[in-house]
Design an enzyme around this catalytic site. Sequence first.
Site, PDB file in Angstrom:
ATOM      1  N   GLU A   9       0.814  -1.215   0.000  1.00  0.00           N
ATOM      2  CA  GLU A   9       0.000   0.000   0.000  1.00  0.00           C
ATOM      3  C   GLU A   9       0.848   1.265   0.000  1.00  0.00           C
ATOM      4  O   GLU A   9       0.446   2.279  -0.551  1.00  0.00           O
ATOM      5  CB  GLU A   9      -0.934   0.011   1.217  1.00  0.00           C
ATOM      6  CG  GLU A   9      -2.024   1.052   1.136  1.00  0.00           C
ATOM      7  CD  GLU A   9      -3.207   0.733   2.042  1.00  0.00           C
ATOM      8  OE1 GLU A   9      -3.829   1.679   2.533  1.00  0.00           O
ATOM      9  OE2 GLU A   9      -3.509  -0.455   2.251  1.00  0.00           O
ATOM     10  N   ASP A 105      -2.742  -3.057   3.257  1.00  0.00           N
ATOM     11  CA  ASP A 105      -3.137  -3.187   4.665  1.00  0.00           C
ATOM     12  C   ASP A 105      -4.197  -4.266   4.824  1.00  0.00           C
ATOM     13  O   ASP A 105      -5.148  -4.356   4.026  1.00  0.00           O
ATOM     14  CB  ASP A 105      -3.677  -1.861   5.194  1.00  0.00           C
ATOM     15  CG  ASP A 105      -2.564  -0.842   5.408  1.00  0.00           C
ATOM     16  OD1 ASP A 105      -1.388  -1.222   5.284  1.00  0.00           O
ATOM     17  OD2 ASP A 105      -2.879   0.320   5.694  1.00  0.00           O
ATOM     18  N   TYR A 309       0.599  -2.815  13.850  1.00  0.00           N
ATOM     19  CA  TYR A 309      -0.308  -2.078  12.957  1.00  0.00           C
ATOM     20  C   TYR A 309      -1.185  -1.109  13.754  1.00  0.00           C
ATOM     21  O   TYR A 309      -1.901  -1.520  14.679  1.00  0.00           O
ATOM     22  CB  TYR A 309      -1.189  -3.083  12.215  1.00  0.00           C
ATOM     23  CG  TYR A 309      -2.108  -2.474  11.180  1.00  0.00           C
ATOM     24  CD1 TYR A 309      -1.601  -2.000   9.979  1.00  0.00           C
ATOM     25  CD2 TYR A 309      -3.483  -2.393  11.406  1.00  0.00           C
ATOM     26  CE1 TYR A 309      -2.444  -1.456   9.021  1.00  0.00           C
ATOM     27  CE2 TYR A 309      -4.329  -1.852  10.458  1.00  0.00           C
ATOM     28  CZ  TYR A 309      -3.803  -1.386   9.267  1.00  0.00           C
ATOM     29  OH  TYR A 309      -4.641  -0.846   8.327  1.00  0.00           O
TER      30      TYR A 309
END
Length: 735
Positions: A9, A105, A309
Amino acid sequence: MAKSLVLAEKPSVAKEIAKVLGCRRNENGYISGDKYIVTWALGHLVTLADPESYGEQYKTWNLESLPILPSGMQLVVIKESSRQFKIVKSLLDRSDVSDIIVATDAGREGELVARWILIKAGCKKPAKRLWISSQTDKAIRDGFSSLKPSVNYDNLFLSAKARAEADWLVGFNVTRALTCKHNAQLSAGRVQTPTLALIVAREQEIKSFAPKEYFTVRAKFDGFSAVWKGKDGQSRIFDRMSAEKILAGIAGKPAAVSEIAKQYKSKSPPAAYDLTELQRDANKKYAYSAKETLSLMQSLYERHKIVTYPRTDSRYVTDDIVATLPDRLRGIAVGNYASAAKNLLKSPLSTRYLVNNKLVTDHHAIIPTEEPVNLSALSPEERNIFDLVVKRFIAVLSPAFEYEETKLTVKIGQENFYAKGKIVKSAGWKSVYDGTMADEDNDVEEDETESEQTLPPIKQGDKLNVKSCNIETGKTKPPPRYTEATLLSAMENPSGQIQDKTLRDVIQNTSGLGTPATRADIIEKLFSSFYVERRGKEIVPTSKGIQLISIVPPDLKSAELTAKWEQQLNLIGKGMARSENFIAEMKKYSTNLVSMVAGSSAKYTHDNITRQKCPECGKYLLEVTGKKGKMLVCSDRECGYRKNTVVETNARCPNCHKKLQIRGDGEDRIFACMCGYREKVSDFEKRRAEMGASKAEVKKYLESQENQEKSGQGNTALAEQLAKWMEQNGWNDEK
């Protein structure tokens, strides 16, 4: 030799993946190796086409052309990132690329990013999915050893696609309808409008609030005090005569301890951070905006690789993470964290407050990775955010806070007075915080008049010496205005806006209004649209924001719409509902919304209009307060002219040390302060140059201040240099 194309991403993530996969040749827009080619999006490369793409009639805004209901939604390449899209497409088309590995993601929106790129590029090659929660080498290697077929995530994509198309239908149609109907730059949406409604409703509560005077009767003894309470357990008395009657009734009467109750209590540590909770604490402690906190977390995650994350709504981890906890503790065993981390490693770890498989969604809670930490490599702001994450991680693995609470009742005549105290038996997880940011919400007293205190040795039946009895006066307070911290909480759980119990349960079991990843941008949009402004930490609705809430269709003011959508999107994600049916319903809904706006008798008035005319179109300008100062904006929505008039800077007043403003234009610009201090910018330039700065630096500084409103940036490197110079010359504040 056939190769796999890995689509990440962001460039930073792609570089980490490339390193693990042994890809070392840096090319234009990708990194290549013997078996893999790693490329990246720049966030989104592809998005839904604007209404203008569906016909000439939509190029001008008018009510007659609404609603806009495309039979099939078109995808377009985002102009700003078209160069990277061409690179990705050329890689997808290469004959030596046999398959695709989606490494965007891991979540609904990440799936959408990749699928739209593949669809727009016309790629039909087989694809697999990488699903990881941290960017460490180990996590990447483990992820590539357990790739899943991309088809497993088809329903997740359909859910994301349905959400995006529904937001397009509602957002574009209602925004155009409101703008055309009222000839003003107005916008509305499923998430933005209910969030604004929360702020407006709170402001209305505050304005309609009538403070009431109340009285409390407090008695002071040797070493402590106690407050009177009635039979209903309330200490506040709203009639002074009643308070005076109580005071007169106990005058000269003996006092004795009539009851003592001791209770051993424990308090569990707070759960690990999700993004929203982290943003709340960062706003409380450091006044960081939600967007700033997310940006800092992205840097800690992608660049430094020392946290997992960040865009998660989970506050727990799954069983498979437990084996990695010792390595994570060793990684953070540096600086001030070393002692606490090493102490935890001396015995088997207690994970009862951290592990809960049922409460983990796409990603687990934010915790440190196994990477060894180099604190000196972090900026002060990154260090602050990392400090929050590490302390919460240590706390959640620590024992409970244990204490003994003592409550006593003192009888004076016929009246009862109450006091309570606490003796700490084991600091447990609270020792991590040294009395700061520790379970603040749960430490709020039920009754502010009965505060914790240290009680002297005392037993039931003891006679006490009454040193004084007094009536204390107070006033009831209105509910506080929202700060970013409290607004994030309200967005996370907006169930108060929903009447239906089933839908309330839905919103409580999903992410609420927006997602952890999008809430920061939603709040920023409220500022940039001039619906709200900031006063200190408080968020206050503008006249424009208040009027918008009064004229939008009622459905859009409640989180109930999001709850209904999430209910359907969840079923689509599980393959239990069809996305086509959902979109068909959204088209009907959008049609109804347009009809409601067009047929409304509500009026919108510009009460911030000035007598200055726009230099480009001649219409009158509006004065608005942006996040970084005041500006003039053209009242004609199609013109778009805007100009800063007052810009908040990082420079400090030499008299009162408050932040200076830049006012005026060109050669007439001045630094100004509310205390009355004034200085021409040209004079400031001369003095700054004399202190060793170049004209280019001064110019860069001034330009950065003028562009703050557009860029949304705060401190620049030059502003920091200026702050140092001011401190050296006695111009800075006392920090």
